[in-house]
Design an enzyme around this catalytic site. Structure first.
Site, mmCIF file in Angstrom:
data_model
loop_
_atom_site.group_PDB
_atom_site.id
_atom_site.type_symbol
_atom_site.label_atom_id
_atom_site.label_comp_id
_atom_site.label_asym_id
_atom_site.label_seq_id
_atom_site.Cartn_x
_atom_site.Cartn_y
_atom_site.Cartn_z
ATOM 1 N N LYS A 124 0.854 -1.189 0.000
ATOM 2 C CA LYS A 124 0.000 0.000 0.000
ATOM 3 C C LYS A 124 0.889 1.238 0.000
ATOM 4 O O LYS A 124 1.787 1.366 0.832
ATOM 5 C CB LYS A 124 -0.892 -0.010 1.244
ATOM 6 C CG LYS A 124 -1.836 1.175 1.377
ATOM 7 C CD LYS A 124 -2.646 1.041 2.659
ATOM 8 C CE LYS A 124 -3.590 2.201 2.868
ATOM 9 N NZ LYS A 124 -4.373 2.076 4.126
ATOM 10 N N SER A 148 -8.948 3.177 3.147
ATOM 11 C CA SER A 148 -7.929 3.744 2.296
ATOM 12 C C SER A 148 -7.075 2.708 1.566
ATOM 13 O O SER A 148 -6.214 3.074 0.761
ATOM 14 C CB SER A 148 -6.998 4.628 3.153
ATOM 15 O OG SER A 148 -6.344 3.869 4.153
ATOM 16 N N SER A 194 -9.973 1.013 7.109
ATOM 17 C CA SER A 194 -9.248 1.100 5.836
ATOM 18 C C SER A 194 -8.907 -0.245 5.224
ATOM 19 O O SER A 194 -8.567 -0.319 4.044
ATOM 20 C CB SER A 194 -7.967 1.923 6.010
ATOM 21 O OG SER A 194 -8.287 3.274 6.239
#
Length: 485
Positions: A80, A157, A181
């Site tokens: 990520k 996210s 997230s």
């Protein structure tokens, strides 16, 4: 070639170890699929092609030489683009345009553990700025699309990671969770995502080594199967001397929990956590999961949760903890890098991020500490339920996936939400620190994924995994992923 990358990481690792496919072939197919699909979904933002191919060749030679190999030998993974990085590949804190491309001086702890297990990092995935949105959109890289409908959100996210896994570009991708997230993208993209108990997976939250405690931040990944997440935790969990909040790993392997019977497991069901409005199609889908758990031998009953405080007070306590941390991070960027994000670079930030940063400056130190009193009440409320049950089940989200580029849907149950947090039944668990997973529960009439949230007591990841696997065996979702061209 058949899409080997679309199969679970564990099966791919098995095929690699037994010579059914070579690591070089796997990496070739991985980059071919990314090249073919990423224009539509915008899941990947950086690729590490040259290094990945070199490592794949080394992995192939290791097998030819009969060398010992790890459980993820030759398996491609993605990071990520926020809080996990590998030396030599840029990262951007979630597409924060004024910061540009940062070059890490060393590899993250979790990434190093993946590499030690034989995994090959192929690139990094899209994230909103500082991870501060339930939708993955940022000024540098744009919006990430949902694998079931690329015009819909991939969540946030960790939306880039979930989209990449759901679209079959990668079998495993890392993510993090400070408000949902991991679970929000898992829910909307039809993947599995488990937020572990904070500290179970170490991190290096420089320059503030204690940042992840308020509210709790957890690290894990997005996968297509429960067993892949269990294997991931076996690889990356366990204390590390550079993380003062990390805890020792469990005595048993998490993969063992996947085969465990849930006969007699006591399940509590809350349709709304006592403070949310949830759409009927979501509720009916999650209620089907309860029947699946009953069919596997569990008992399930509805419970009424009462935090003793209204939604806005609970949310204010969360904001009082998170937003000052973001403001402090921005102050640190100005001191260390000489970049004034709210000054000359203000126009390069998303309005929502500006609001969060400026809001953080409004809280006093006393208000910051008082938020922990509300947080304590939230913890006690959830734990009282778990004192009498092994598991708490709720919807993950109040609605189905909405349009990408928006932090939240325009309406929930026919009403316009006052805040995006009304969408997510996830962030209260970042106040409390209980482990929680989002599991694919079914799909809407439009064919969009709906997730159910499974919550356990602290360090009861094995219980969450066992229940998740029992659901997966009885209502498997591997064949539900849309076939990509």
């Amino acid at each position: 070639m058949e899409n080997e990358i679309g199969q679970p990481a564990i099966e791919l690792a098995f095929d690699i170890r037994h010579g059914r496919i070579s690591p070089v072939e796997v990496i070739d197919e991985t980059f071919e699929r990314i090249d073919r699909l990423n224009d539509e979904f915008n899941a990947f933002v950086y690729l590490r092609e040259e290094d990945a191919r070199t490592e794949a060749l080394a992995a192939e030679r290791a097998l030819e030489n009969g060398d010992p190999v790890g459980p993820l030998h030759g398996v491609p993974v993605a990071l990520k683009d926020l809080d996990s990085h590998v030396e030599g590949m840029p990262y951007t804190f979630g597409g924060v345009k004024p910061l540009g491309e940062q070059m890490p001086e060393r590899t993250s702890v979790t990434v190093q553990r993946l590499q030690d297990a034989g995994a090959i990092v192929v690139g990094s995935t899209n994230s909103p700025e500082f991870g501060a949105s339930g939708d993955t959109t940022n000024p540098m890289f744009g919006s990430t699309g949902n694998p079931f409908n690329s015009s819909k959100t991939a969540g946030g996210s960790s939306g880039g990671s979930a989209s990449a896994v759901g679209a079959g570009m990668i079998p495993l991708a890392l993510g993090s969770d400070v408000a949902g997230s991991l679970r929000i993208p898992a829910s909307v993209c039809g993947t599995y995502g488990l937020k572990p108990t904070p500290g179970l997976v170490p991190s290096e939250s420089q320059p503030d080594l204690f940042r992840d405690a308020a509210p709790f931040v957890s690290y894990s990944g997005l996968t297509r199967t429960v067993e892949d997440t269990a294997l991931l935790l076996d690889v990356i969990a366990g204390e590390h001397p550079r993380d003062p909040l990390s805890v020792p790993e469990a005595d048993t392997e998490y993969r063992d929990a996947v085969d465990r019977s849930i006969e007699g497991l006591s399940v509590a069901f809350s349709p709304d956590l006592g403070v949310y409005d949830v759409e009927d199609t979501v509720l009916s889908t999650v209620e089907d999961v309860l029947e699946t758990l009953r069919g596997a031998g569990a008992t399930a009953e509805r419970v009424d949760i009462d935090f003793g405080i209204p939604f806005d007070v609970l949310l204010e306590s969360y904001n009082a903890l998170l937003n000052p941390s973001l403001s402090a991070a921005v102050e640190g960027i100005e001191r260390e890098m000489g970049i004034d994000l709210l000054g000359e670079h203000r126009d390069e930030l998303s309005p929502q991020v500006i609001d969060f940063i400026e809001d953080g400056y409004e809280y006093s130190a006393v208000e910051y500490k008082q938020a922990s009193v509300v947080r304590s009440r939230a913890y006690e409320t959830i734990q009282r339920v778990l004192d009498g049950h092994d598991l708490l089940v709720t919807p993950t989200l109040a609605t189905t996936p909405w349009e990408k580029g928006k932090p939240a849907p325009d309406k929930i149950a026919g009403e316009a939400p006052e805040t995006d947090k009304e969408t997510f039944l996830t962030w209260p668990l970042n106040l409390t620190g209980h482990p929680a997973a989002s599991i694919p529960a079914g799909r809407s009439a439009e064919g969009l994924p709906i997730g159910a949230q499974l919550i356990g007591s602290r360090f009861a990841e094995d219980t969450v995994l066992a229940a998740s696997a029992a659901i997966e065996r009885r209502q498997p979702w591997m064949d539900d992923y849309p076939a990509q061209p």
